[in-house]
Design an enzyme around this catalytic site. Structure first.
Site, PDB file in Angstrom:
ATOM      1  N   ARG A  25       2.547  88.048 -23.054  1.00  0.00           N
ATOM      2  CA  ARG A  25       1.889  89.315 -22.707  1.00  0.00           C
ATOM      3  C   ARG A  25       2.424  89.911 -21.406  1.00  0.00           C
ATOM      4  O   ARG A  25       2.156  91.071 -21.092  1.00  0.00           O
ATOM      5  CB  ARG A  25       0.376  89.104 -22.616  1.00  0.00           C
ATOM      6  CG  ARG A  25      -0.306  89.087 -23.975  1.00  0.00           C
ATOM      7  CD  ARG A  25      -1.807  88.949 -23.840  1.00  0.00           C
ATOM      8  NE  ARG A  25      -2.206  87.565 -23.632  1.00  0.00           N
ATOM      9  CZ  ARG A  25      -3.449  87.174 -23.384  1.00  0.00           C
ATOM     10  NH1 ARG A  25      -4.411  88.082 -23.276  1.00  0.00           N
ATOM     11  NH2 ARG A  25      -3.741  85.905 -23.219  1.00  0.00           N
ATOM     12  N   LYS A  32       6.143  83.206 -16.893  1.00  0.00           N
ATOM     13  CA  LYS A  32       4.933  83.805 -16.331  1.00  0.00           C
ATOM     14  C   LYS A  32       4.621  83.276 -14.940  1.00  0.00           C
ATOM     15  O   LYS A  32       4.274  84.041 -14.035  1.00  0.00           O
ATOM     16  CB  LYS A  32       3.744  83.553 -17.258  1.00  0.00           C
ATOM     17  CG  LYS A  32       2.439  84.119 -16.731  1.00  0.00           C
ATOM     18  CD  LYS A  32       1.320  84.034 -17.734  1.00  0.00           C
ATOM     19  CE  LYS A  32       0.781  82.643 -17.891  1.00  0.00           C
ATOM     20  NZ  LYS A  32      -0.461  82.619 -18.692  1.00  0.00           N
ATOM     21  N   ASN A 393      19.816 102.756  28.979  1.00  0.00           N
ATOM     22  CA  ASN A 393      19.250 103.923  28.298  1.00  0.00           C
ATOM     23  C   ASN A 393      20.294 104.489  27.349  1.00  0.00           C
ATOM     24  O   ASN A 393      21.393 104.859  27.764  1.00  0.00           O
ATOM     25  CB  ASN A 393      18.825 105.002  29.298  1.00  0.00           C
ATOM     26  CG  ASN A 393      18.064 106.131  28.619  1.00  0.00           C
ATOM     27  OD1 ASN A 393      16.839 106.123  28.546  1.00  0.00           O
ATOM     28  ND2 ASN A 393      18.805 107.117  28.115  1.00  0.00           N
ATOM     29  N   ASN A 402      30.834 100.756  14.389  1.00  0.00           N
ATOM     30  CA  ASN A 402      31.088  99.315  14.373  1.00  0.00           C
ATOM     31  C   ASN A 402      31.963  98.846  13.218  1.00  0.00           C
ATOM     32  O   ASN A 402      32.381  97.692  13.198  1.00  0.00           O
ATOM     33  CB  ASN A 402      29.759  98.548  14.317  1.00  0.00           C
ATOM     34  CG  ASN A 402      28.919  98.920  13.105  1.00  0.00           C
ATOM     35  OD1 ASN A 402      28.912 100.059  12.673  1.00  0.00           O
ATOM     36  ND2 ASN A 402      28.203  97.950  12.567  1.00  0.00           N
TER      37      ASN A 402
END
Length: 483
Positions: A25, A32, A393, A402
């Site tokens: 099912r 399952k 920063n 890269n």
């Protein structure tokens, strides 16, 4: 999950978990019990319950897709769990016999076994302990089983009793014969405990006398009755009835597990808003806040006082104490340091390490990059394969170039450097301590400490040229009308 409790009556008891069925099912090629819910395959939960209860041995009966199931169990639980193969699907009684026969007959520390199903993810160690206690109680019996009374018993095997209230048999729903039997609301959730001698004798007597033509495990009850043996019962929680036979039941069980995890965390001092999904195995420290729509997966660990805001998705991420993840950030296989800030709308890809008090802001993406303490990249940047020192920063629009088409290269930015907006850092390159990269610069070679790097084309202003340019570029009426 609870810790193992070997003093709870299971120190001489094995667990046999039936997980051989295909689960048609589910409409899937996957076995399952390997469908996942709350971050784990279905089979994980009953096995974990047996181990937490202190069962001396755990046997999982496998069949359909057995290589996949066995491999997962070995990887996850090692030698604590063994498998036995049901070659032909001949019913639950045959599967139980396969499992009982696999219990190590040479050991002298196992005299009973609990048999139950592998598709019951809400089964807990306490449920198994309760059945063991019924078997080994003051009036010890050969067989004990769980029962549960429900309002709607449709589809469940019924517990049939005689006039004295003793169990006579379990009859499957499709085999019920009368309206009186169909009206019975006491049902079988599928947890049986018995002495090993009982299992060996009674399982050998099972016959396929039913609508399915299979060997039913439930028939051991009537066999016990026929031989005059007492059958004990223990009342089970409604939750253990929630087995998984289709995708809808899988989701229902997952919702129940997520609710249980959230309740447990709230009891421990964590704020978990409605709608958060925290998978099995995730750890969350006290005073942390998990907002609605958050998904925490895998080996994620959230430290004390951390805040995970709306819509964040974390997979295998360590978030240290006091960190703040703003809405809709996605993090995978990475670490976020104490008091760091992420987001909103950040993407932290694998092998990123965001240091203490560092900031990764909106629409910033990192991959395999380490940021030192207090470093910041607050807007619209890609930082891939980088080592960024403390207090750096990184301005808006910065890109770490890269990849050269063949391999990745590393960018190193040392402490206190400033990277102006719209800069391109072409790796491999090192920008020295305290250096300044001017806005719009393309860095192609190392920048010494405290140096200024600038690579702009000189700006030229042509006075009065703008009207001439507009006239030149503006489409004529004739050309406009002909289009």
């Amino acid at each position: 999950m609870t810790e193992p409790n070997v003093n709870a009556g299971l120190e001489r008891t094995a667990a046999v978990i039936l997980a051989a069925g295909q689960g048609t099912r589910m409409k899937s090629e996957l076995p399952k019990v390997m469908h996942t819910l709350a971050g784990r395959p279905l089979i994980y939960f009953p096995v974990r319950a047996a181990l937490d209860a202190g069962c001396v041995e755990v046997i999982v009966v496998v069949g359909h897709g057995r290589e996949l199931v066995s491999s997962y169990l070995e990887k996850t639980f090692g030698g604590r769990v063994r498998t036995a193969v049901q070659v032909a699907q001949r019913g639950t009684g045959d599967a139980a016999k396969v499992g009982i026969d696999a219990v190590d007959a040479t050991r002298d520390d196992c005299d009973a076994a609990i048999v139950f199903y592998g598709d019951a993810p809400l089964l807990a160690a306490s449920d198994l302990v309760q059945i063991a206690q019924a078997l080994h109680g003051d009036k010890a019996s050969e067989l004990a089983l769980a029962t549960c009374t429900v309002d709607d018993a449709h589809g469940y095997g019924r517990i049939l009793r005689d006039a004295r209230g003793d169990i006579t048999e379990i009859r499957e729903h499709r085999d019920l014969r009368t309206d009186a039997e169909r009206a019975v609301r006491e049902i079988n959730p599928g947890i049986f405990a018995a002495k090993m001698s009982f299992w060996h004798s009674k399982l050998a007597l099972l016959k396929p006398n039913n609508a399915q033509g299979e060997l039913y495990l439930t028939d051991v009850v009537s066999l016990a009755r026929e031989s005059g043996q007492v059958v004990r019962t223990a009342s089970a929680r409604d939750a253990v009835l929630l087995g998984v036979n289709d995708r809808q039941q899988l989701v229902e069980a997952e919702v129940a597990i997520h609710d249980r995890i959230a309740r447990d965390l709230r009891r421990s001092g964590v704020t978990v808003r409605a709608g958060a999904r925290i998978d099995e195995g995730v750890e969350v420290g006290h005073d942390a806040t998990i907002e609605m729509g958050v998904v925490l997966r895998g080996a994620t660990v959230v430290g004390p006082g951390a805040s995970i805001d709306v819509g964040c998705v974390l997979t295998n991420v360590v978030v240290d104490a006091g960190a703040i993840l703003k809405p809709y950030s996605v993090l995978t296989d990475s670490r976020v340091g104490a008091r760091a800030q992420i987001g909103p709308f950040s993407h932290v890809r694998p092998d990123s390490d965001i240091g203490e008090e560092a900031h990764i802001g909106n629409f910033v993406e990192t991959k395999k990059t380490r940021l030192g303490r207090g470093a910041k990249a607050n807007h619209l940047a890609y930082l891939g394969d980088g080592v960024i020192g403390p207090a750096v920063n990184v301005g808006a629009g910065t890109i770490f170039c890269n990849y050269d088409g063949y391999k990745k290269h590393t960018t190193v930015i040392e402490e206190g450097a400033f990277i102006g907006s719209d800069s391109q850092i072409v790796a491999p390159v090192t920008i020295g301590k305290g250096a300044y990269v001017a806005t719009g610069t393309t860095v192609t070679r190392d920048v010494p400490a405290d140096a200024l790097a600038i690579s702009r084309i000189r700006q030229e202003n042509k006075e009065g040229y703008a009207p001439r340019l507009r006239a030149k570029l503006k489409p004529s009426k004739k050309s406009s009308s002909s289009t």
